[in-house]
Design a protein around this motif. Structure first.
Motif, PDB file in Angstrom:
ATOM      1  N   MET A 182      45.082   2.542  24.924  1.00 45.00           N
ATOM      2  CA  MET A 182      43.801   2.242  25.570  1.00 45.00           C
ATOM      3  C   MET A 182      43.076   3.540  25.931  1.00 45.00           C
ATOM      4  O   MET A 182      41.887   3.703  25.653  1.00 45.00           O
ATOM      5  N   ALA A 183      43.814   4.484  26.517  1.00 48.70           N
ATOM      6  CA  ALA A 183      43.185   5.756  26.907  1.00 48.70           C
ATOM      7  C   ALA A 183      42.687   6.506  25.670  1.00 48.70           C
ATOM      8  O   ALA A 183      41.616   7.130  25.695  1.00 48.70           O
ATOM      9  N   ARG A 184      43.458   6.402  24.590  1.00 52.91           N
ATOM     10  CA  ARG A 184      43.075   7.079  23.354  1.00 52.91           C
ATOM     11  C   ARG A 184      41.762   6.501  22.800  1.00 52.91           C
ATOM     12  O   ARG A 184      40.905   7.234  22.302  1.00 52.91           O
ATOM     13  N   VAL A 185      41.626   5.187  22.910  1.00 46.35           N
ATOM     14  CA  VAL A 185      40.405   4.545  22.411  1.00 46.35           C
ATOM     15  C   VAL A 185      39.170   5.096  23.117  1.00 46.35           C
ATOM     16  O   VAL A 185      38.112   5.228  22.526  1.00 46.35           O
ATOM     17  N   TYR A 186      39.334   5.428  24.395  1.00 45.35           N
ATOM     18  CA  TYR A 186      38.187   5.976  25.126  1.00 45.35           C
ATOM     19  C   TYR A 186      38.024   7.476  24.898  1.00 45.35           C
ATOM     20  O   TYR A 186      37.219   8.118  25.559  1.00 45.35           O
ATOM     21  N   GLY A 187      38.807   8.010  23.981  1.00 41.28           N
ATOM     22  CA  GLY A 187      38.626   9.413  23.604  1.00 41.28           C
ATOM     23  C   GLY A 187      39.379  10.386  24.487  1.00 41.28           C
ATOM     24  O   GLY A 187      39.101  11.585  24.443  1.00 41.28           O
ATOM     25  N   ALA A 188      40.330   9.899  25.302  1.00 39.62           N
ATOM     26  CA  ALA A 188      41.068  10.810  26.172  1.00 39.62           C
ATOM     27  C   ALA A 188      41.955  11.736  25.339  1.00 39.62           C
ATOM     28  O   ALA A 188      42.605  11.299  24.396  1.00 39.62           O
ATOM     29  N   ARG A 189      41.950  13.018  25.699  1.00 38.73           N
ATOM     30  CA  ARG A 189      42.803  13.978  25.001  1.00 38.73           C
ATOM     31  C   ARG A 189      44.188  13.965  25.636  1.00 38.73           C
ATOM     32  O   ARG A 189      44.406  13.371  26.678  1.00 38.73           O
ATOM     33  N   ARG A 195      47.682  13.384  32.545  1.00 40.73           N
ATOM     34  CA  ARG A 195      47.310  13.453  33.960  1.00 40.73           C
ATOM     35  C   ARG A 195      46.934  12.085  34.522  1.00 40.73           C
ATOM     36  O   ARG A 195      47.260  11.740  35.646  1.00 40.73           O
ATOM     37  N   ARG A 196      46.223  11.297  33.711  1.00 43.69           N
ATOM     38  CA  ARG A 196      45.671  10.061  34.249  1.00 43.69           C
ATOM     39  C   ARG A 196      46.509   8.817  33.961  1.00 43.69           C
ATOM     40  O   ARG A 196      46.323   7.782  34.590  1.00 43.69           O
ATOM     41  N   VAL A 197      47.387   8.881  32.953  1.00 44.68           N
ATOM     42  CA  VAL A 197      48.173   7.691  32.609  1.00 44.68           C
ATOM     43  C   VAL A 197      49.671   7.941  32.760  1.00 44.68           C
ATOM     44  O   VAL A 197      50.360   7.208  33.466  1.00 44.68           O
ATOM     45  N   VAL A 198      50.168   8.989  32.115  1.00 47.44           N
ATOM     46  CA  VAL A 198      51.615   9.209  32.092  1.00 47.44           C
ATOM     47  C   VAL A 198      52.152   9.534  33.488  1.00 47.44           C
ATOM     48  O   VAL A 198      53.095   8.907  33.971  1.00 47.44           O
ATOM     49  N   LEU A 199      51.520  10.500  34.136  1.00 44.37           N
ATOM     50  CA  LEU A 199      52.024  10.954  35.435  1.00 44.37           C
ATOM     51  C   LEU A 199      52.022   9.845  36.496  1.00 44.37           C
ATOM     52  O   LEU A 199      53.068   9.554  37.090  1.00 44.37           O
ATOM     53  N   PRO A 200      50.875   9.183  36.733  1.00 43.32           N
ATOM     54  CA  PRO A 200      50.931   8.098  37.725  1.00 43.32           C
ATOM     55  C   PRO A 200      51.869   6.971  37.317  1.00 43.32           C
ATOM     56  O   PRO A 200      52.516   6.363  38.175  1.00 43.32           O
ATOM     57  N   GLY A 201      51.992   6.729  36.024  1.00 47.68           N
ATOM     58  CA  GLY A 201      52.881   5.671  35.562  1.00 47.68           C
ATOM     59  C   GLY A 201      54.341   5.999  35.799  1.00 47.68           C
ATOM     60  O   GLY A 201      55.168   5.107  35.959  1.00 47.68           O
ATOM     61  N   ALA A 202      54.653   7.296  35.837  1.00 39.39           N
ATOM     62  CA  ALA A 202      56.050   7.696  36.002  1.00 39.39           C
ATOM     63  C   ALA A 202      56.454   7.811  37.473  1.00 39.39           C
ATOM     64  O   ALA A 202      57.644   7.909  37.774  1.00 39.39           O
ATOM     65  N   VAL A 203      55.477   7.793  38.370  1.00 44.37           N
ATOM     66  CA  VAL A 203      55.780   8.019  39.790  1.00 44.37           C
ATOM     67  C   VAL A 203      56.833   7.059  40.368  1.00 44.37           C
ATOM     68  O   VAL A 203      57.775   7.512  41.021  1.00 44.37           O
ATOM     69  N   PRO A 204      56.750   5.755  40.118  1.00 45.68           N
ATOM     70  CA  PRO A 204      57.788   4.875  40.702  1.00 45.68           C
ATOM     71  C   PRO A 204      59.197   5.254  40.260  1.00 45.68           C
ATOM     72  O   PRO A 204      60.126   5.266  41.059  1.00 45.68           O
ATOM     73  N   SER A 205      59.338   5.584  38.988  1.00 45.13           N
ATOM     74  CA  SER A 205      60.651   5.956  38.477  1.00 45.13           C
ATOM     75  C   SER A 205      61.106   7.309  39.054  1.00 45.13           C
ATOM     76  O   SER A 205      62.291   7.505  39.348  1.00 45.13           O
TER      77      SER A 205
END
Lengths: 282, 253
Positions: A182-189, A195-205
């Motif tokens: 999804m982030a890639r579709v919006y052109g995220a590098r 920074r915006r997807v992986v890191l916050p997603g990993a915080v609970p773990s």
């Protein structure tokens, strides 16, 4: 506009018109004490049983002293200051080791979870180290670093590293690939995605790793202080037992349990603050 | 709100196959198609006919083996700012509020946060979720979450909106109301819309043209013009006749 059936939690208790304030308060108080009893009843019962068993001579009070003797020893040690030095040195050892493990494991885990070649290269050696008990390696660390602070801090650091590292790696790897797409579709590098997807997603773990790491750090702290230390809570447990100061021994054990509870609670409340989204279930 | 800004898609000799158990399985065989600016094209086909593959190639998420896709005359290579995708799942970031999620697309494109949120609020209102701006995705129903996904795609103001079975995961009632909402948004936003669905009624409700992808080798793709006034009435006899025609295409009638 379409209508959508929306369920929202209702935060306000219903109040029946006829009831006076007094009965209402009584009922609330009753409910509160019922809640406390259902949560802590078993624990209180256990403590009561201990106290009765020890003070009435069902068990040998020299081995299992009554609760009040343990509390008295604890009070004496804390208020008199004799245990404070031990607490300080133990906190310093565990704290240093834990902080160092966090500083190494989280960045390393983030990289390993993202870059396959790094993980492939490091995984076999990490698996080998992880499966080797840190306590088995403690004599090696003593040989290398001496019997002083360095080997103690290092063995705690070593054991704390792995739960943190492995949970950080799995946190990064388990981020939903559909969100990455999804982030890639919006052109995220790549960096933005990190920074915006992986890191916050990993915080609970990562927090699972932090909590496991804190438990491990306290465990290894005690083990290391039981060998070749002359100060620290772990040393006090052993030393009091040698000198047959059993209430003092239990007082030191109570302090250890309290440290574990406090560390865990601190991490839980930090997690609540950082991950409000995950427990904001409506 | 916006005027037609292009969004014309030219598909030439497009083919794609996948390796499956050592064999090459062709899903798209030299497909040619022109999608007009501002139209709503709905793609239907049996499972395995390559409809989702086609949409993913249009999105730039997959590469074709042969042929190509051009948008307003420019050959595409990967994802592009003129396109936005709405997936079957809402794909919301659980740690962001509705507002944060809807502004996300603009923010990663470098729009300042305040500006992104201002535009996001407009589209949140458009999908009817203004009072839920501060809610987290876990607090939303399936239909509401999908609307957030739709608002996020609209906020980047694409020329082409690609929808991959956008309502496939919703219950029947929510689905019907969301179809009405999609039709309304499409007419208000003047955007080219390409929708993949396996729901034939949905296809007729939304489409200017329906593309039917063949399942078997050698079959040809077929286009059906849906010449019905909008907003469409599902019970009208001509609507029902279109539905029967589509069912016949699938050998079900």
């Amino acid at each position: 506009m379409t209508l959508q059936h929306i369920e929202r939690p209702i935060g306000i208790g219903r109040r029946d018109g006829g009831n006076g304030f007094g009965t209402e308060a009584l009922r609330l108080a009753g409910r509160a004490s019922a809640r406390i009893l259902s949560r802590y009843g078993l624990l209180l019962g256990f403590l009561a049983l201990w106290q009765v068993a020890a003070s009435s001579g069902w068990v040998n009070a020299a081995v299992l002293p009554p609760i009040d003797a343990i509390v008295a020893a604890l009070w004496k040690g804390l208020a008199g200051g004799s245990l404070l030095g031990d607490i300080a040195i133990s906190l310093q050892r565990a704290g240093l080791a834990f902080a160092a493990a966090v500083l190494v494991a989280i960045p390393l885990g983030l990289v390993m979870g993202q870059v396959r070649s790094v993980e492939t290269a490091l995984d076999p050696i990490l698996q080998l180290f992880r499966q080797t008990s840190a306590l088995a390696l403690y004599p090696v660390f003593i040989l290398l670093l001496g019997l002083g602070e360095a080997s103690k801090v290092f063995v705690i650091f070593w054991a704390t590293l792995f739960p943190l590292l492995l949970n950080t790696i799995s946190g990064v790897k388990e981020v939903d690939p559909k969100l990455l797409e999804m982030a890639r579709v919006y052109g995220a590098r790549r960096l933005t995605i990190f920074r915006r997807v992986v890191l916050p997603g990993a915080v609970p773990s990562i927090f699972v790793g932090l909590r496991l790491g804190a438990t491990t750090a306290l465990l290894l702290l005690i083990a290391s202080e039981m060998i070749g230390a002359n100060k620290g809570i772990g040393f006090q447990v052993m030393n009091a037992q040698y000198n047959f100061q059993i209430p003092l021994m239990f007082a030191a054990i109570v302090i250890l349990a309290a440290l574990g509870l406090i560390a865990n609670q601190a991490l839980v409340s930090l997690q609540r603050r950082l991950c409000r989204w995950s427990n904001a279930v409506g | 709100m916006a005027t037609a800004r292009g969004g014309e898609v030219t598909i030439r000799d497009l083919s794609k196959s996948f390796a499956l158990g050592g064999r090459q399985l062709a899903v798209l065989r030299s497909l040619n198609l022109d999608i007009r600016s501002g139209e709503c094209l709905v793609i239907v086909g049996a499972s395995g006919s390559g409809k989702t593959t086609l949409l993913r190639i249009l999105a730039g998420l997959e590469k074709a083996d042969g042929g190509g896709v051009a948008i307003d005359g420019r050959e595409i290579d990967g994802v592009g700012e003129e396109r936005a995708v709405i997936f079957q799942e809402p794909r919301l970031l659980p740690w962001l509020t509705v507002l944060g999620n809807v502004a996300f697309g603009l923010e990663v494109r470098g729009v300042p946060k305040a500006e992104a949120e201002k535009r996001a609020r407009f589209y949140i209102a458009l999908v009817g979720l203004a009072e839920f701006s501060d809610a987290y995705p876990t607090q939303l129903s399936g239909g509401m979450a999908q609307r957030v996904g739709i608002a996020r795609a609209l906020t980047v103001q694409p020329e082409i909106l690609l929808l991959d079975e956008p309502l496939g995961a919703l219950d029947a009632m929510t689905k019907i109301s969301m179809q009405e909402e999609l039709a309304r948004i499409w007419s208000e936003e003047n955007v080219t819309m390409v929708v993949v669905t396996h729901d034939l009624e949905e296809a007729i409700y939304l489409a200017d043209r329906v593309l039917i992808l063949p399942k078997e080798k050698g079959g040809a793709a077929r286009l059906i013009d849906v010449d019905l006034p909008r907003p469409r009435d599902r019970s009208e006899s001509r609507f029902v006749r279109y539905r029967e025609e589509l069912l016949r295409e699938f050998g079900l009638h």
